[in-house]
Write a protein that holds these residues in place. Structure first.
Motif, PDB file in Angstrom:
ATOM      1  N   THR A 194      -3.230  14.053   0.497  1.00  0.00           N
ATOM      2  CA  THR A 194      -3.099  12.712   0.189  1.00  0.00           C
ATOM      3  C   THR A 194      -3.950  11.640   0.165  1.00  0.00           C
ATOM      4  OG1 THR A 194      -1.531  11.767   2.076  1.00  0.00           O
ATOM      5  CG2 THR A 194      -0.194  13.215   0.470  1.00  0.00           C
ATOM      6  N   ILE A 247       9.489  -1.220   3.907  1.00  0.00           N
ATOM      7  CA  ILE A 247       9.593   0.615   3.526  1.00  0.00           C
ATOM      8  C   ILE A 247      11.403  -0.019   2.686  1.00  0.00           C
ATOM      9  CG2 ILE A 247       8.181   1.921   3.675  1.00  0.00           C
ATOM     10  CD1 ILE A 247       9.865   3.126   5.054  1.00  0.00           C
ATOM     11  N   VAL A 276       2.263   8.138   3.863  1.00  0.00           N
ATOM     12  CA  VAL A 276       3.285   8.996   4.086  1.00  0.00           C
ATOM     13  C   VAL A 276       4.816   8.738   5.169  1.00  0.00           C
ATOM     14  CG1 VAL A 276       2.529  10.404   2.622  1.00  0.00           C
ATOM     15  CG2 VAL A 276       2.068  10.062   4.831  1.00  0.00           C
ATOM     16  N   LEU A 336      -3.684   9.366   2.037  1.00  0.00           N
ATOM     17  CA  LEU A 336      -2.806   7.753   2.923  1.00  0.00           C
ATOM     18  C   LEU A 336      -2.811   7.904   4.332  1.00  0.00           C
ATOM     19  CD1 LEU A 336      -0.481   8.004  -0.506  1.00  0.00           C
ATOM     20  CD2 LEU A 336      -2.453   6.932  -0.609  1.00  0.00           C
ATOM     21  N   ARG A 348       6.498   9.872   0.567  1.00  0.00           N
ATOM     22  CA  ARG A 348       5.209   8.942   0.044  1.00  0.00           C
ATOM     23  C   ARG A 348       6.233   7.843  -0.059  1.00  0.00           C
ATOM     24  NH1 ARG A 348      -0.113   9.558  -3.786  1.00  0.00           N
ATOM     25  NH2 ARG A 348      -0.521   7.358  -4.049  1.00  0.00           N
ATOM     26  N   VAL A 349       5.552   6.977   0.198  1.00  0.00           N
ATOM     27  CA  VAL A 349       6.220   5.729   0.303  1.00  0.00           C
ATOM     28  C   VAL A 349       5.299   4.241  -0.344  1.00  0.00           C
ATOM     29  CG1 VAL A 349       8.073   5.890   2.057  1.00  0.00           C
ATOM     30  CG2 VAL A 349       6.250   5.499   2.873  1.00  0.00           C
ATOM     31  N   ARG A 350       6.044   3.342  -0.403  1.00  0.00           N
ATOM     32  CA  ARG A 350       5.151   2.067  -0.706  1.00  0.00           C
ATOM     33  C   ARG A 350       5.280   1.370   0.651  1.00  0.00           C
ATOM     34  NH1 ARG A 350       0.922   0.276  -3.619  1.00  0.00           N
ATOM     35  NH2 ARG A 350       1.538  -1.180  -4.790  1.00  0.00           N
ATOM     36  N   VAL A 405       0.568  -1.160   0.247  1.00  0.00           N
ATOM     37  CA  VAL A 405      -0.048  -0.207   0.069  1.00  0.00           C
ATOM     38  C   VAL A 405       0.577   0.901   0.139  1.00  0.00           C
ATOM     39  CG1 VAL A 405      -1.746  -1.134   1.279  1.00  0.00           C
ATOM     40  CG2 VAL A 405      -0.101  -0.784   2.488  1.00  0.00           C
ATOM     41  N   ASP A 406       0.343   2.598  -0.668  1.00  0.00           N
ATOM     42  CA  ASP A 406       1.085   3.644  -0.254  1.00  0.00           C
ATOM     43  C   ASP A 406       0.641   4.641   0.785  1.00  0.00           C
ATOM     44  OD1 ASP A 406       2.252   3.479  -2.883  1.00  0.00           O
ATOM     45  OD2 ASP A 406       0.305   4.276  -3.711  1.00  0.00           O
TER      46      ASP A 406
END
Length: 422
Positions: free
Chosen positions: A375, A400, A347, A377, A414-416, A344-345
């Protein structure tokens, strides 16, 4: 002291894949299983459909099969009157067809008679006597029905090799008349944990001792990937004992995993054991990752067995099992290409530094209570703790990845997040 000559994670996997393919242990063996037993197995070939699904035009509503153009202009004040030609029986092919000006009662799922190209919902119809029906709504062709092959066309690929079979896939296979499917046989895994300080979970540790954590954690990781666990052993830091345990396990397993003894301590014997028992020797001793640098990999051609030495720290051991053992399995079965990783995305909730020169895997929790206004998120909150603390990984929702050349991540970036669900 001997310094580790580290490989990148990708280079280590490349070396292992090349050794396995050269040594005859590339693509895993396959077997036919019942569709009813195929859940979470990996398809070993493309599965093609040999018929249209459905094989006939059918109604999706209780109503009246009609010729759509007959209903043009119909409305509440001026219905279209049609002759009732018959009634469709469930599970049977109609013995009549429809001509313009005719209709037929059709239950949900019933086969439509030849000539019908729409279904008027029963709520918009009114029978008059025994042979007339008034339709109060205009219909277009295809309304309230599915055509033969609307779900799957004959010759279409249901799914590709490497697919992890889902519950819906089992239903699809049955719809296509498939009762068996060719899947990959799960690898047999043998797990060995080493350490003079380790005692069983039921024991009360004495000063200087700790309960065995890695056996249960690695067992869980193996089962979550669909592997068969052939055995668990906990042994002292003894090169002779470890050698005999590994030699025995190699004869009956595809992968032997050793937890602990992979570093450079006085009693760390994993590298020597892998060197002595595998035809390749330890071709990887050290990964440019954090956590998990002291990871050792070897392959033995005569037994076609992979032997992997994992760090003793629980977080590193569990994470590297996922990245190495599950990673090479996905490569060889094709599931790396077909199985979308659960991620999922998010922050970043705070700044976090990377480890220079190493790919960094940072555990995080997902904070859905503080959704970003811009965002939408969740926040990724770093789980701070050393890799020897199992609660660090247990508390995390995922991780991450920061690449070798990354300096770190900034708050709000933003990170995955790769989830630890499986």
């Amino acid at each position: 002291m001997k310094l580790l000559k580290v490989d990148t994670l990708e280079a280590a996997l490349d070396k292992l894949e090349a050794a396995m393919r050269t040594g005859g242990a590339g693509e895993p063996e396959t077997e036919l299983v019942s569709v009813l037993q195929a859940l979470d197995r990996i398809a070993a070939e493309d599965v093609l459909c040999s018929e249209d699904i459905p094989s006939f035009d059918r109604s999706t509503m209780d109503g009246y099969a009609v010729v759509a153009r007959d209903t043009q202009g119909a409305g509440e004040t001026m219905p279209t009157f049609l002759d009732l030609a018959g009634e469709v029986e469930m599970g049977k092919e109609p013995e009549f067809g429809l001509k313009s000006g005719q209709c037929a009662y059709a239950p949900t799922g019933g086969m439509l008679p030849q000539g019908a190209d729409a279904v008027a919902m029963v709520e918009y119809c009114q029978p008059f006597g025994t042979d007339k029906v008034a339709v109060y709504s205009p219909l277009s062709p295809g309304h309230n029905m599915v055509h033969a092959g609307d779900d799957v066309r004959c010759g279409e690929c249901l799914f590709q090799r490497g697919r992890r079979i889902r519950p819906s896939d089992m239903g699809l296979l049955c719809a296509a008349g498939k009762t068996e499917i060719k899947v990959y046989k799960p690898w047999k895994i043998y797990i060995i944990s080493t350490g003079d300080e380790i005692v069983p979970p039921e024991a009360m540790p004495l000063p200087g001792q700790v309960r065995d954590v890695n056996s249960a954690g690695l067992l869980g990781e193996a089962l979550s990937q669909g592997f068969d666990v052939a055995g668990l052993d906990v042994i002292w830091d003894s090169q002779d004992i470890l050698t005999e345990k590994v030699r025995s396990a190699m004869k009956k397993c595809d992968v032997v995993v050793i937890s602990g003894g992979s570093s450079q301590g006085k009693k760390d014997a994993t590298e020597a054991v892998i060197d002595s028992l595998t035809s390749s020797g330890a071709f990887t001793h050290g990964l440019a990752v954090k956590p998990g640098k002291p990871t050792i990999i070897g392959f033995d051609e005569p037994t076609e067995c992979v032997v992997i030495g994992l760090p003793g720290h629980p977080v590193a051991a569990l994470l590297l099992f996922r990245l190495i053992v599950a990673g090479i399995w996905k490569r060889l079965t094709g599931s790396a290409e077909t199985e979308k990783e659960i991620a999922v995305d998010a922050v970043m909730a705070s700044n976090i530094a990377a480890s220079p020169g190493r790919k960094t895997f940072q555990l995080v929790t997902l904070d859905y209570e503080h959704i970003g206004l811009e965002t939408g998120l969740p926040q990724a909150v770093p789980v701070l703790g050393k890799s020897g603390l199992i609660r660090t990984m247990s508390a995390a929702d995922g991780y991450i990845v920061m690449d070798v050349n990354d300096e770190g991540l900034c708050r709000g970036e933003r990170v995955r997040v790769h989830l630890l669900m499986r």
